[in-house]
Write an enzyme that holds these catalytic residues in place. Structure first.
Site, PDB file in Angstrom:
ATOM      1  CE  LYS A  86      15.684  21.665  -2.451  1.00  0.00           C
ATOM      2  NZ  LYS A  86      15.115  20.327  -2.286  1.00  0.00           N
ATOM      3  CG  ASP A  87      20.091  24.891  -1.067  1.00  0.00           C
ATOM      4  OD1 ASP A  87      19.532  23.965  -0.444  1.00  0.00           O
ATOM      5  OD2 ASP A  87      20.602  24.744  -2.190  1.00  0.00           O
ATOM      6  NE  ARG A 137      11.298  18.480   1.299  1.00  0.00           N
ATOM      7  CZ  ARG A 137      11.122  17.966   0.093  1.00  0.00           C
ATOM      8  NH1 ARG A 137       9.940  17.510  -0.264  1.00  0.00           N
ATOM      9  NH2 ARG A 137      12.115  17.907  -0.776  1.00  0.00           N
ATOM     10  NE  ARG A 138      13.304  15.562  -2.258  1.00  0.00           N
ATOM     11  CZ  ARG A 138      14.306  16.272  -2.763  1.00  0.00           C
ATOM     12  NH1 ARG A 138      15.555  15.926  -2.533  1.00  0.00           N
ATOM     13  NH2 ARG A 138      14.060  17.322  -3.514  1.00  0.00           N
ATOM     14  NE  ARG A 155      26.015  15.443   2.417  1.00  0.00           N
ATOM     15  CZ  ARG A 155      26.083  16.617   1.800  1.00  0.00           C
ATOM     16  NH1 ARG A 155      25.252  16.916   0.857  1.00  0.00           N
ATOM     17  NH2 ARG A 155      27.030  17.485   2.113  1.00  0.00           N
ATOM     18  NE  ARG A 161      22.699  14.029  -3.608  1.00  0.00           N
ATOM     19  CZ  ARG A 161      21.887  14.396  -2.648  1.00  0.00           C
ATOM     20  NH1 ARG A 161      20.607  14.104  -2.701  1.00  0.00           N
ATOM     21  NH2 ARG A 161      22.337  15.063  -1.618  1.00  0.00           N
ATOM     22  CB  CYS A 249      17.931  20.930   6.621  1.00  0.00           C
ATOM     23  SG  CYS A 249      19.563  21.498   7.055  1.00  0.00           S
TER      24      CYS A 249
HETATM   25  C1  DPM Z   1      17.591  21.280   0.904  1.00  0.00           C
HETATM   26  C2  DPM Z   1      17.202  19.923   0.879  1.00  0.00           C
HETATM   27  C3  DPM Z   1      17.865  19.343  -0.209  1.00  0.00           C
HETATM   28  C4  DPM Z   1      18.660  20.370  -0.826  1.00  0.00           C
HETATM   29  C5  DPM Z   1      16.249  19.273   1.850  1.00  0.00           C
HETATM   30  C6  DPM Z   1      14.871  18.949   1.263  1.00  0.00           C
HETATM   31  C7  DPM Z   1      17.769  17.902  -0.653  1.00  0.00           C
HETATM   32  C8  DPM Z   1      18.777  17.002   0.000  1.00  0.00           C
HETATM   33  C9  DPM Z   1      18.698  15.582  -0.495  1.00  0.00           C
HETATM   34  C10 DPM Z   1      17.176  22.309   1.864  1.00  0.00           C
HETATM   35  N1  DPM Z   1      18.492  21.518  -0.100  1.00  0.00           N
HETATM   36  O1  DPM Z   1      14.556  19.159   0.098  1.00  0.00           O
HETATM   37  O2  DPM Z   1      14.020  18.426   2.032  1.00  0.00           O
HETATM   38  O3  DPM Z   1      17.823  15.203  -1.279  1.00  0.00           O
HETATM   39  O4  DPM Z   1      19.541  14.791  -0.102  1.00  0.00           O
HETATM   40  C11 DPM Z   1      19.037  21.123  -3.221  1.00  0.00           C
HETATM   41  C12 DPM Z   1      18.594  20.686  -4.510  1.00  0.00           C
HETATM   42  C13 DPM Z   1      18.174  21.835  -5.197  1.00  0.00           C
HETATM   43  C14 DPM Z   1      18.388  22.916  -4.356  1.00  0.00           C
HETATM   44  C15 DPM Z   1      18.603  19.286  -5.002  1.00  0.00           C
HETATM   45  C16 DPM Z   1      17.315  18.491  -4.746  1.00  0.00           C
HETATM   46  C17 DPM Z   1      17.647  21.953  -6.630  1.00  0.00           C
HETATM   47  C18 DPM Z   1      16.181  22.257  -6.691  1.00  0.00           C
HETATM   48  C19 DPM Z   1      15.753  23.676  -6.371  1.00  0.00           C
HETATM   49  C20 DPM Z   1      19.549  20.284  -2.056  1.00  0.00           C
HETATM   50  N2  DPM Z   1      18.939  22.456  -3.185  1.00  0.00           N
HETATM   51  O5  DPM Z   1      16.501  18.813  -3.872  1.00  0.00           O
HETATM   52  O6  DPM Z   1      17.124  17.508  -5.483  1.00  0.00           O
HETATM   53  O7  DPM Z   1      16.379  24.646  -6.838  1.00  0.00           O
HETATM   54  O8  DPM Z   1      14.769  23.794  -5.652  1.00  0.00           O
END
Ligand code: DPM
Length: 356
Positions: A86-87, A137-138, A155, A161, A249
């Site tokens: 997702k990144d 999104r969340r 952050r 966190r 994002c």
């Molecule tokens: C991206 C988002 C977030 C990450 C945006 C989204 C969450 C940011 C936040 C694109 N990357 O989800 O809408 O909550 O402030 C990220 C996490 C993981 C990969 C952590 C998470 C782990 C889960 C995975 C941060 N990137 O989302 O809790 O591997 O899918």
């Protein structure tokens, strides 16, 4: 073969605990399968790890967590890089591809409660309780379903966190991806899984993607067997959806997908930042092995020598078509407004921040 004469494949990783867990997992899989090679971990820090005082959407850089690693790939300093899918942007820098997508973990979002509220759910938290997330999104989906809660940016990596939640009085709960929480071995802290009727997930959430150089056929061949066909097809559809909407994002976009009996199903949605307006639609397609479909260079940057091109092309078509449907219903306007508002907020935030 002695250890010394074995060729070495270098695996790049971010230094956060989650990134290391993920990279070591892949390194182990590779080591088990290819006994005639050495696999070596190279760690590095990215902008996303360093800039901790601004929301993700504020930094305005698409490949926050991936750039430094990609430069290392490009300059032949490493041979492959493990990312949370997702990144990974839907288009990668020229010359880079996703050589494998591993089987997806639970893609849902999860709630982690502060010990003070351990008996609560999001629905029963007191009015005005603060929930931490930097995901637009969340935030949009939570505002829609739980108007009594206050959503606030948070952050830092997962460890930071969790410490903020437990030690500072600010947050009543955090929203995190189940997949990351599980990989960190914190599953016992999850008090509630958010089903997709409350929170649809991010494109690629829960899956790992492995990036390599497009012309490095040897590494591509090493990676190909690790792809999980169903996950890969779902994620190609999701990524095509996001790419067509020009999401990224800076706007709330979410999905849900599944693959059953050769039918690929995709649901997608867009939200206004306050969650008040939203458009969600779904679409499915029966996948078939059609011979003679010429290969594309990649499908949303993903390559797979193990799947028929027709399947990959149909998965990509599904995402593009679903995005078209949502745009036709006015989704593009909602997204454009959300992006403008985000930019505006970022400008304001940049101006009020004292210079250091
Ligand atoms: C991206 C988002 C977030 C990450 C945006 C989204 C969450 C940011 C936040 C694109 N990357 O989800 O809408 O909550 O402030 C990220 C996490 C993981 C990969 C952590 C998470 C782990 C889960 C995975 C941060 N990137 O989302 O809790 O591997 O899918």
């Amino acid at each position: 073969m002695s250890e010394i004469t074995k060729p070495t494949i270098r695996v790049g990783s971010r230094k956060s605990q989650l990134a290391l867990i993920q990279s070591k997992h892949v390194l182990e899989l590779l080591t088990q399968r290819y006994e005639d090679k050495n696999f070596h971990l190279e760690t590095m820090t990215t902008i996303g790890d360093e800039v901790l005082d601004r929301a993700l959407s504020q930094i305005g850089e698409k490949s926050l967590f991936t750039r430094e690693l990609e430069v290392a790939l490009e300059h032949n300093k490493v041979d492959l890089v493990v990312h949370s899918l997702k990144d990974m942007p839907t288009s990668l820098p020229i010359g880079m591809v996703i050589g494998a997508i591993l089987e997806r973990e639970d893609p849902r979002d999860a709630v982690i409660m502060s010990p003070k509220f351990f008996e609560c759910t999001l629905a029963t938290l007191p009015t005005g309780s603060v929930v931490g997330t930097s995901s637009l999104r969340r935030a949009a989906q939570l505002k829609r379903h739980f108007p009594h809660l206050v959503i606030q940016d948070i952050r830092g990596n997962l460890n930071t966190r969790l410490r903020k939640l437990d030690e500072e009085g600010t947050y009543a709960a955090l929203i995190l991806a189940t997949a990351g929480v599980k990989r960190m071995n914190w599953e016992s802290r999850i008090s509630e899984h958010l089903n997709t009727d409350v929170s649809m997930y991010a494109i690629g959430q829960g899956a790992l993607g492995i990036e390599c150089r497009q012309d490095d056929m040897a590494t591509r061949q090493l990676l190909a067997p690790f792809s999980h066909a169903e996950t890969l097809l779902c994620c190609v559809a999701e990524r095509a959806f996001l790419r067509t909407l020009e999401g990224g994002c800076s706007a709330p976009v979410a999905v849900e997908s599944r693959f059953l009996d050769d039918v690929l199903y995709l649901k997608g949605g867009v939200w206004s930042l306050d969650g008040k307006r939203s458009i969600t639609q779904s679409l499915d397609v029966k996948l078939a092995d059609i011979d003679d479909v010429p290969p594309a260079q990649s499908y949303t940057a993903v390559v797979s020598s193990h799947l028929n091109n027709s399947r990959l092309a149909l998965a990509e078509w599904l995402g593009v078509s679903l995005a078209g449907k949502i745009v036709a219903l006015g989704g593009g306007i909602i997204l454009d407004e959300a992006k403008k508002e985000t930019e505006q907020r970022n400008l304001v935030a940049a101006n009020v921040r004292p210079s250091k």
